[in-house]
Each structure stands twice: as structure tokens, then as C-alpha cells.
Write a protein that holds these residues in place. Structure first.
Motif, short mmCIF file in Angstrom:
data_model
loop_
_atom_site.label_atom_id
_atom_site.label_comp_id
_atom_site.label_asym_id
_atom_site.label_seq_id
_atom_site.Cartn_x
_atom_site.Cartn_y
_atom_site.Cartn_z
N GLY A 8 53.93 -39.60 4.64
CA GLY A 8 52.73 -39.26 3.90
C GLY A 8 52.65 -37.81 3.46
O GLY A 8 53.57 -37.02 3.66
N ASP A 9 51.51 -37.46 2.87
CA ASP A 9 51.27 -36.11 2.33
C ASP A 9 51.39 -35.08 3.45
O ASP A 9 50.66 -35.14 4.44
CB ASP A 9 49.87 -36.04 1.73
CG ASP A 9 49.60 -37.10 0.67
OD1 ASP A 9 50.18 -38.19 0.76
OD2 ASP A 9 48.77 -36.83 -0.21
N ILE A 10 52.26 -34.09 3.27
CA ILE A 10 52.53 -33.10 4.31
C ILE A 10 51.63 -31.88 4.17
O ILE A 10 51.19 -31.28 5.16
CB ILE A 10 54.01 -32.67 4.28
CG1 ILE A 10 54.91 -33.90 4.42
CG2 ILE A 10 54.30 -31.68 5.41
CD1 ILE A 10 56.36 -33.63 4.07
N ALA A 266 53.79 -42.06 8.93
CA ALA A 266 54.94 -42.64 8.23
C ALA A 266 54.98 -44.14 8.49
O ALA A 266 54.31 -44.64 9.41
CB ALA A 266 56.25 -42.01 8.70
N TYR A 267 55.75 -44.83 7.67
CA TYR A 267 56.00 -46.26 7.89
C TYR A 267 57.50 -46.47 7.95
O TYR A 267 58.24 -46.04 7.06
CB TYR A 267 55.40 -47.11 6.77
CG TYR A 267 55.55 -48.61 7.02
CD1 TYR A 267 54.54 -49.31 7.64
CD2 TYR A 267 56.71 -49.28 6.64
CE1 TYR A 267 54.68 -50.69 7.89
CE2 TYR A 267 56.86 -50.64 6.89
CZ TYR A 267 55.85 -51.34 7.52
OH TYR A 267 56.00 -52.67 7.78
N ARG A 268 57.96 -47.15 9.01
CA ARG A 268 59.38 -47.48 9.16
C ARG A 268 59.63 -48.84 8.50
O ARG A 268 59.25 -49.89 9.03
CB ARG A 268 59.75 -47.56 10.63
CG ARG A 268 59.62 -46.25 11.41
CD ARG A 268 59.97 -46.53 12.87
NE ARG A 268 60.14 -45.33 13.66
CZ ARG A 268 59.39 -45.03 14.72
NH1 ARG A 268 58.40 -45.83 15.08
NH2 ARG A 268 59.62 -43.92 15.41
N TYR A 269 60.31 -48.80 7.35
CA TYR A 269 60.58 -50.03 6.60
C TYR A 269 62.03 -50.45 6.79
O TYR A 269 62.96 -49.64 6.61
CB TYR A 269 60.29 -49.81 5.11
CG TYR A 269 60.59 -51.02 4.26
CD1 TYR A 269 59.69 -52.09 4.20
CD2 TYR A 269 61.76 -51.11 3.51
CE1 TYR A 269 59.97 -53.21 3.43
CE2 TYR A 269 62.04 -52.22 2.74
CZ TYR A 269 61.13 -53.27 2.70
OH TYR A 269 61.41 -54.37 1.94
N THR A 270 62.22 -51.74 7.15
CA THR A 270 63.57 -52.25 7.38
C THR A 270 63.77 -53.59 6.69
O THR A 270 64.43 -54.48 7.20
CB THR A 270 63.85 -52.37 8.90
OG1 THR A 270 63.36 -51.21 9.57
CG2 THR A 270 65.36 -52.44 9.18
#
Length: 284
Positions: A8-10, A266-270
Motif C-alpha cells: 500500500g501507500d508508503i 500488503a496482500y500476499r497473492y499466489t
């Protein structure tokens, strides 16, 4: 591609970025090398790397190092676009500390389609994406039109980077996360807005939004609902409170407002077809 971690936005909060990258498994071979994942995963940053936090320059160096090394991708956020526009017109608000990164900012895409997902800063909006297809701010003719009001390019950029907004009724008080009263509110653009109230549409949710009051059809003219059978799309921008759900079918917002809450998401996409809240990660 073995997997993508969408961050996301840092907003210049380098400590949270470092903690999140570590939690996601990214490592440096030495202090001067870029972060990479031992399993070959990559990061997709949703934009708004800069401003608000104390260390925007450090954040840019980390992200640029990863993109140069092929371990990350970035889309343009509204804060980067505003910086580019300020520089282009000679606005004194342009911070000289960003000068060495300006060409890189101008080269960033407005959207990405990678590894079976889509990434954009605020709205996946087909009409706007068609207007700017293949264009970046490196193209001065395009940039000039993109910062000129009432052009199709300007409208497209504003939609993609800032969201679709509707007027707030005068008798309603709508405050953003920073306590600023807003006359317009962003909506859940992926929904079909027909018959929905302000309470249904405003994003993030507003406790005082009226369930019986609805935006007009004209106010919703730019809305383009996102079909449920389309690829998952990841966005930032919306500065969501900690308790606000971040996954809505095939749309996920990974901006949890690091400036307000001190947490980067964050999102961990697999490769999953159904987005899972258990795959969300946070810096703290």
C-alpha cells in the motif's frame, strides 16, 4: 512469476516499509543491494511513495533499487503526479530534493496487469484507461493535456488516481482521516450504484451517512462497476481505518493510512481466484 506482494501507500514511512519487507521475506545480500525474495516473489507498489512521512527520499531509493533489479513494479500515485505537474509548470511547491527522481516518476505507468492481477492507484476505470493507454508523463504533450482541466486526459488521470467522487449533502458532515471536512466523498466504484444510498457507497464508510439519501444519477455518471468475473484488482489511496474491510470480492484496497495509524499493509497473492483476508500482512 511465483507470487506478488502488493504494498500500500508508503508516504515516506521508511521504517514501516523495512519492517513489512522483512515480514514478507525480502532480504538484502548486503547494505547496498536491493531487496529481493529468495523464492522469486515480486512486489507491486500501488503508488504514493512520497510526502507526509519523514523519509520519502529513502523510500524512493529502496523502491527504485527493487524496480531496477526486477524485484518490484510501481504504478503512479496522485502524490507523484502532483509533484510531476508542479515541476512541469514551475510551481514553487516542487521540492528540489525530488529532482533526481523526476524522470523516473514520469516514466511510471498508470496501471499494471501482471501475474493475473491488475494494479492501479484508485480506480480501475476502463474508459479512462482507454484514454491514456500506453501513455506516461514522459510524453510532454500528454502531460500538458493531463494537467489542463476539461480535457479527456485530465479527467482520466483524476479518475484513475483520485477516485470517483459524489457531492455530500449539505446537512451531512463528512470528515476524512485527517479531520478535514469534505464536500465530496469517494465511492465504492466497483459496485453498481443504482438504488444505493450514501451509506452503501461512501468509501471508507461514514458513520453519519444517511441510508435514505442517494446521489443523483448525474452525480454517478462516471461510474463503471467492476464485474465479479474480472481479474483481481488492487488499489491504494483510500486511507482506510484499521477496522475497515480491505477486501470486497475481487477488489482489494491495501492503503490502511500509514500516516494515521503507523501500519503499512500488503496482500500476499499466489494465484488464488478468491481473495482471502488471511493473506493480508501488516508492518506491525
Amino acid at each position: 512469476m511465483s507470487g506478488i506482494d502488493i504494498v500500500g501507500d508508503i508516504h515516506g514511512h521508511v521504517d514501516q516499509l523495512l519492517r513489512l519487507l522483512s515480514k514478507l521475506g525480502y532480504q538484502r545480500r548486503n547494505s547496498g543491494s536491493p531487496f529481493a525474495h529468495p523464492d522469486g516473489r515480486t512486489v507491486a507498489f500501488v503508488g504514493d511513495l512520497i510526502n507526509r512521512g519523514p523519509a520519502s527520499s529513502e523510500v524512493i531509493c529502496i523502491v527504485r533499487g527493487m524496480t531496477d533489479a526486477g524485484s518490484a513494479f510501481v504504478v503512479l500515485g496522485n502524490h507523484e503526479f502532483n509533484l510531476i505537474a508542479a515541476s512541469f509548470v514551475g510551481d514553487e511547491k516542487f521540492h528540489k530534493k525530488y529532482l533526481e527522481h523526476l524522470d523516473w516518476f514520469r516514466s511510471l505507468p498508470f496501471s499494471l496487469e501482471i501475474g493475473g492481477i491488475r494494479v492501479v492507484h484508485a480506480v480501475w476505470h476502463p474508459t479512462s484507461l482507454k484514454v491514456i493507454a500506453g501513455r506516461t508523463c514522459s510524453d510532454e504533450d500528454f502531460l500538458r493535456r493531463a494537467i489542463t482541466e476539461r480535457t479527456s486526459e485530465h479527467q482520466a488521470v483524476q479518475t484513475l488516481l483520485k477516485g470517483i467522487k459524489v457531492p455530500i449533502p449539505r446537512d451531512q458532515v463528512y470528515l476524512d482521516r485527517f479531520g478535514i471536512r469534505r464536500s465530496r466523498g469517494r465511492i465504492r466504484w466497483w459496485l453498481d450504484p443504482g438504488g444505493l444510498s450514501y451509506a452503501d457507497l461512501l468509501f471508507p464508510s461514514c458513520a453519519g451517512a444517511l441510508a435514505e439519501s442517494r446521489p443523483s444519477v448525474a452525480d454517478l455518471a462516471d461510474s463503471e462497476p467492476y464485474p465479479s468475473d474480472e481479474p483481481a484488482v488492487f488499489i491504494g489511496h483510500y486511507c482506510l481505518p484499521v477496522g475497515e474491510p480491505k477486501i470486497h470480492g475481487n477488489v482489494a484496497c491495501v492503503d490502511g493510512c500509514v500516516t494515521c495509524d503507523g501500519v503499512l499493509w500488503a496482500y500476499r497473492y499466489t494465484g488464488e481466484r478468491i481473495l482471502d483476508p488471511d493473506n493480508l500482512a501488516q508492518s506491525d
